[in-house]
Enzyme design. Sequence first.
Site, PDB file in Angstrom:
ATOM      1  N   GLU A  38       0.820  -1.215   0.000  1.00  0.00           N
ATOM      2  CA  GLU A  38       0.000   0.000   0.000  1.00  0.00           C
ATOM      3  C   GLU A  38       0.850   1.259   0.000  1.00  0.00           C
ATOM      4  O   GLU A  38       0.556   2.232  -0.699  1.00  0.00           O
ATOM      5  CB  GLU A  38      -0.949   0.016   1.207  1.00  0.00           C
ATOM      6  CG  GLU A  38      -2.025  -1.070   1.173  1.00  0.00           C
ATOM      7  CD  GLU A  38      -3.118  -0.844   0.127  1.00  0.00           C
ATOM      8  OE1 GLU A  38      -3.128   0.215  -0.535  1.00  0.00           O
ATOM      9  OE2 GLU A  38      -3.962  -1.749  -0.029  1.00  0.00           O
ATOM     10  N   ARG A  96       0.629   3.820  -3.212  1.00  0.00           N
ATOM     11  CA  ARG A  96       0.017   5.126  -2.949  1.00  0.00           C
ATOM     12  C   ARG A  96       1.056   6.223  -2.737  1.00  0.00           C
ATOM     13  O   ARG A  96       0.979   7.282  -3.350  1.00  0.00           O
ATOM     14  CB  ARG A  96      -0.898   5.053  -1.720  1.00  0.00           C
ATOM     15  CG  ARG A  96      -2.001   4.010  -1.873  1.00  0.00           C
ATOM     16  CD  ARG A  96      -3.096   4.189  -0.849  1.00  0.00           C
ATOM     17  NE  ARG A  96      -3.823   2.958  -0.602  1.00  0.00           N
ATOM     18  CZ  ARG A  96      -5.061   2.896  -0.139  1.00  0.00           C
ATOM     19  NH1 ARG A  96      -5.726   3.996   0.144  1.00  0.00           N
ATOM     20  NH2 ARG A  96      -5.647   1.717   0.072  1.00  0.00           N
ATOM     21  N   ASP A 128      -4.549  -9.942  -8.506  1.00  0.00           N
ATOM     22  CA  ASP A 128      -4.815  -8.922  -9.532  1.00  0.00           C
ATOM     23  C   ASP A 128      -3.627  -8.167 -10.129  1.00  0.00           C
ATOM     24  O   ASP A 128      -3.254  -8.378 -11.279  1.00  0.00           O
ATOM     25  CB  ASP A 128      -5.883  -7.921  -9.046  1.00  0.00           C
ATOM     26  CG  ASP A 128      -5.598  -7.337  -7.656  1.00  0.00           C
ATOM     27  OD1 ASP A 128      -4.497  -7.513  -7.139  1.00  0.00           O
ATOM     28  OD2 ASP A 128      -6.503  -6.694  -7.091  1.00  0.00           O
ATOM     29  N   GLU A 153     -12.245   0.143 -10.205  1.00  0.00           N
ATOM     30  CA  GLU A 153     -11.837  -0.808 -11.252  1.00  0.00           C
ATOM     31  C   GLU A 153     -12.767  -0.854 -12.458  1.00  0.00           C
ATOM     32  O   GLU A 153     -12.319  -1.024 -13.597  1.00  0.00           O
ATOM     33  CB  GLU A 153     -11.696  -2.220 -10.661  1.00  0.00           C
ATOM     34  CG  GLU A 153     -10.526  -2.371  -9.714  1.00  0.00           C
ATOM     35  CD  GLU A 153     -10.775  -1.763  -8.341  1.00  0.00           C
ATOM     36  OE1 GLU A 153      -9.776  -1.463  -7.648  1.00  0.00           O
ATOM     37  OE2 GLU A 153     -11.952  -1.572  -7.956  1.00  0.00           O
TER      38      GLU A 153
END
Length: 456
Positions: A83, A87, A216, A350
């Site tokens: 993360e 980010r 993913d 998404e």
Amino acid sequence: VSLQMMKHAWDNYKRYAWGLNELKPISKQGHSSNLFGNIQGATIVDALDTLYIMEMKEEFKEAKEWVEKNLDFNVNAEISVFEVNIRFVGGLLSAYYLSGEEVFRKKAVELGEKLLPAFNTPTGIPWALLNIKSGIGRNWPWASGGSSILAEFGTLHLEFVHLSHLSGNPVFAEKVMNIRKVLNRLDKPEGLYPNYLNPSSGQWGQHHVSIGGLGDSFYEYLLKAWLMSDKTDEEGKKMYYEAVQAIETHLIRKSSGGLTYIAEWKGGLLEHKMGHLTCFAGGMFGLGADGAPSDKTGHHIELGAEIARTCHESYDRTSMKLGPEAFRFDGGVEAIATRQNEKYYILRPEVIETYMYMWRLTHDPKYREWGWEAVEALEKHCRVDGGYSGIRDVYNNHESHDDVQQSFFLSETLKYLYLLFSEDDLLPFEHWVFNTEAHPLPVLHKDDGNKEENQK
């Protein structure tokens, strides 16, 4: 419209939660996710490039000043390596490449250096969690057999290649190339990549495979590594197209109602469930169509279009016209969430991301129509006086808000909406590759050498 939405989201964050990670738009106070440890300012760093692209110059300037004065990585706390990379590192890199402001490059490299101890494992497969003060790492306690997670260690590549490019220090790129080496050595069950890999033994954990959460963005980054390398990273390309072939064979199915979906694979058994996160794959298949084996380009575009349609159906079949966290194709239902804990929508990007890619690749007007439906639903159900909130049950007729304005709403959802309704020459795909948090990174051309090196 996405500009006004951005203004509403940003102004309220600034009013009620400035300098904290995220905003609680109903309680009108700050929200801190444990993913970022004690690092603060996730929304600011995540939103920098969106502010810049939307030409919100005043807001960008304030955000930059906050980063200069207040963004601090010397905190004694455990963070999610994944993360923080997508980010914070991603957000800082993009802000640097778009604005040229040196502070962003400096902070990105400084944070990159803080993440390096995560790779101190017997295999070089990084830990999921890292205390950035002590440099001690560990994995999520729930992850199969002490494993690291495919989507987490597989989603560092783009940012770390750029960190090497901007710092002149090859160590960042070496760390992520080594991850590939480990993966290439291993046997893949049916050509598929399990979601769990033990960083000590270098062996797979449970044979679960997903193109949604836990898997993913690993696949996304194989394709994008090749695109970002100006199509010179042949290894990334080969790994991507081989993975897609296995996914098609083993995971992609068509429902009796004619909807194409991507199932999850658990030790050889299929679970006929698709997550909202998996909906990014429509855009990925579209983006990868051009590089596919020559007879397959149309097929990949078609696949992207089919996934986009299925995901649109998952939105259309709810009361609020916003998609659930996960939806199923079994027991007579199609593209509908059957479990209460899968009916929420947390402002995820998404589906809109896939609309944006498919629009740019085909210019079929339905993608803009579908995007507009999402805008109307967001405005009707998620917009509150103090910002935008997620929803607990999209099948309900009245909103129960979760009271979190996720940083990725500003970074991804609103940026992809803005790009969906912009001209194609804004951040064109031949020059920019988006990280999995929608932070644009430039394609690295052979002749770039280290231009940045000489500017330091």
